[in-house]
Design an enzyme around this catalytic site. Structure first.
Site, mmCIF file in Angstrom:
data_model
loop_
_atom_site.group_PDB
_atom_site.id
_atom_site.type_symbol
_atom_site.label_atom_id
_atom_site.label_comp_id
_atom_site.label_asym_id
_atom_site.label_seq_id
_atom_site.Cartn_x
_atom_site.Cartn_y
_atom_site.Cartn_z
ATOM 1 N N ASP A 35 -3.571 5.727 0.746
ATOM 2 C CA ASP A 35 -3.726 5.244 2.120
ATOM 3 C C ASP A 35 -5.181 5.297 2.565
ATOM 4 O O ASP A 35 -5.645 4.434 3.318
ATOM 5 C CB ASP A 35 -2.830 6.026 3.087
ATOM 6 C CG ASP A 35 -3.005 7.536 3.008
ATOM 7 O OD1 ASP A 35 -3.697 8.028 2.092
ATOM 8 O OD2 ASP A 35 -2.443 8.233 3.868
ATOM 9 N N HIS A 91 0.292 3.966 -3.226
ATOM 10 C CA HIS A 91 1.424 4.416 -4.032
ATOM 11 C C HIS A 91 2.675 4.533 -3.165
ATOM 12 O O HIS A 91 2.600 4.631 -1.939
ATOM 13 C CB HIS A 91 1.123 5.762 -4.680
ATOM 14 C CG HIS A 91 0.823 6.839 -3.691
ATOM 15 N ND1 HIS A 91 1.803 7.501 -2.980
ATOM 16 C CD2 HIS A 91 -0.347 7.350 -3.263
ATOM 17 C CE1 HIS A 91 1.261 8.373 -2.177
ATOM 18 N NE2 HIS A 91 -0.054 8.308 -2.309
#
Length: 442
Positions: free
Chosen positions: A315, A39
């Site tokens: 991540d 994101h």
């Protein structure tokens, strides 16, 4: 990207990106791209009223979004990235400019968190501005989808002991107490920038600085790998400062009135990057937590008629997938987050060669620090950063491409490694199962 080749010579510079040659395009045709995205910029996971706010006397940045949600800047940056992908895919002939994709040719699938759904929506608006793309997500808003949750779905006492020791060996010279030692200088800088000795927590005796010898690794069934100790708190502060640096135009104000160099920001970011590496990239952990996404990516590469897939997560997803696949070590140029910067994308490009064979290029595509802070328009003439990913034990050809069959075999090895954690399960049979497996071993 397909039109870009990054020449990797140890340290890569922005100038080391060149367009793929006419000769390359005479021998290869792009057939598909599968993207695993982090994101874009979000507000911190902890607000100023929390412990994060108590370890500094300074007031944190006032965000345009609620806690952990995509910021307005993040939406703008992701739209620009989508526009760049549109220009790239049009130039490769995979779609036209105002493309309306046929049923089943493109997929946009996000974790059910606001920041991932919104990232996918903004990206799709830039890439397919007239297609009114509906983002696929399977759970109520802000509920984690098991496909994107980097959780341990196989746990036993033996597994946990081996995983902890592997983490200790890789990051702590054989001991978990050694894990924090590598962060001593980073902690000192973080404490200086936060001015911790003037904070409410310090004055109340609740916080006396980041310790280097108190790291605890927590491995539990159906939960993400967890951590206790100073590194966890330091990670939250590091994360909030890095996000503040991206959002706040005044660099000195972003650093709470300290004068920091780009190298200083890299040291601050390294704290949270190190935290993520410890929790998600040890091989025994990576094949466990990345399993559902490894299955999903492999399925997308094998789906007939699929031209483009966008999977939006976190991540930890990128880090664990790359670690499971066995990437060679790297440090990204023009980034303060050295492995998986905010908004970064792991791109699998499928190419059909003139020899009739299918090939794959793997790249990390991300916006440089200056692009994140300044928001310049992205296009073929002003590209994001593109960094080629290499995998241990796989041989690329002279054009930097892997045989698709070799990459598929690597995925299957990773999936098999997960099922090998399940004692008494036939790995060949288990590989054919698509649902995530949740089992606690005795």
């Amino acid at each position: 990207m397909g039109i870009l080749v990054a020449i990797l010579l140890g340290s890569l510079s922005a100038e080391a990106q060149i367009e793929r040659s006419t000769d390359f395009h005479s021998r290869y045709t792009l057939k598909e791209a599968v993207v695993l995205s982090r994101h874009n910029i979000r507000s911190p996971l902890s607000g100023p009223e929390s412990a994060l706010g108590r370890i500094t006397p300074h007031e944190w940045f006032h965000w345009s979004s609620g806690k952990s949600e995509l910021s307005l800047r993040g939406g703008v940056l992701e739209t620009e990235m989508g526009q760049f992908f549109r220009k790239w895919l049009v130039s490769e002939g995979l779609m036209n400019e105002n493309h309306l994709p046929a049923e089943g040719t493109m997929r946009f699938y996000a974790n059910s968190m606001q920041r991932t759904i919104a990232t996918a929506q903004y990206f799709s608006s830039g890439m397919l501005p007239v297609a009114n793309v509906k983002i696929e997500h399977h759970y109520d808003l802000n509920t984690m989808d098991p496909v994107f949750t980097p959780q341990l779905t196989v746990v036993s006492e033996d597994y946990c002991a081996r995983a902890r020791q592997q983490i200790a060996d890789i990051f702590g010279n054989g001991s978990l107490k050694g894990v924090g030692v590598k962060m001593a200088d980073n902690y000192a800088l973080l404490e200086k920038v936060l001015d911790v000795e003037q904070s409410t927590a310090w004055q109340a005796g609740e916080f006396t600085g980041f310790k280097t010898n108190d790291t605890e690794i927590i491995l539990e069934l159906n939960k993400e790998p967890g951590m206790g100790g100073s590194l966890k708190t330091a990670c939250s502060a590091s994360d909030a400062l890095v996000l503040q640096y991206y959002e706040e135009p005044d660099e000195q104000k972003a650093a709470f009135n300290h004068d920091l160099t780009r190298g200083d920001w890299e040291k601050i970011s390294a704290v949270k990057d190190y935290y993520g590496d410890i929790l998600f990239t040890a091989p025994l952990v990576a094949v466990n937590v990345a399993h559902p996404l490894l299955q999903t990516i492999l399925n997308e590469l094998r789906t007939e008629g699929r031209q483009f897939t966008f999977l939006c997560g976190h991540d930890s997803n990128l880090g664990s997938v790359l670690a499971a696949l066995g990437l060679t070590d790297y440090k990204l140029p023009e980034a303060i987050e050295s492995k998986t910067p905010i908004g970064s994308k792991l791109v699998f490009e499928k190419w059909l060669g003139a020899d009739g064979k299918e090939y794959v290029a793997m790249n990390l595509v991300y916006q440089s620090v200056d692009q994140l802070r300044q928001k310049p328009l992205l296009m073929l003439e002003n590209r994001p950063m593109v960094f080629p990913i290499s995998l241990e034990g796989l041989m690329a050809n002279r054009d930097g491409l892997y045989l698709l069959s070799d990459l598929e075999a690597r995925f299957e090895e990773c999936i098999a490694a997960y099922y090998q954690l399940l004692t008494g399960i036939n790995a060949e049979v288990a590989i054919s199962r698509q649902e995530p497996c949740f089992l606690q071993l005795p």
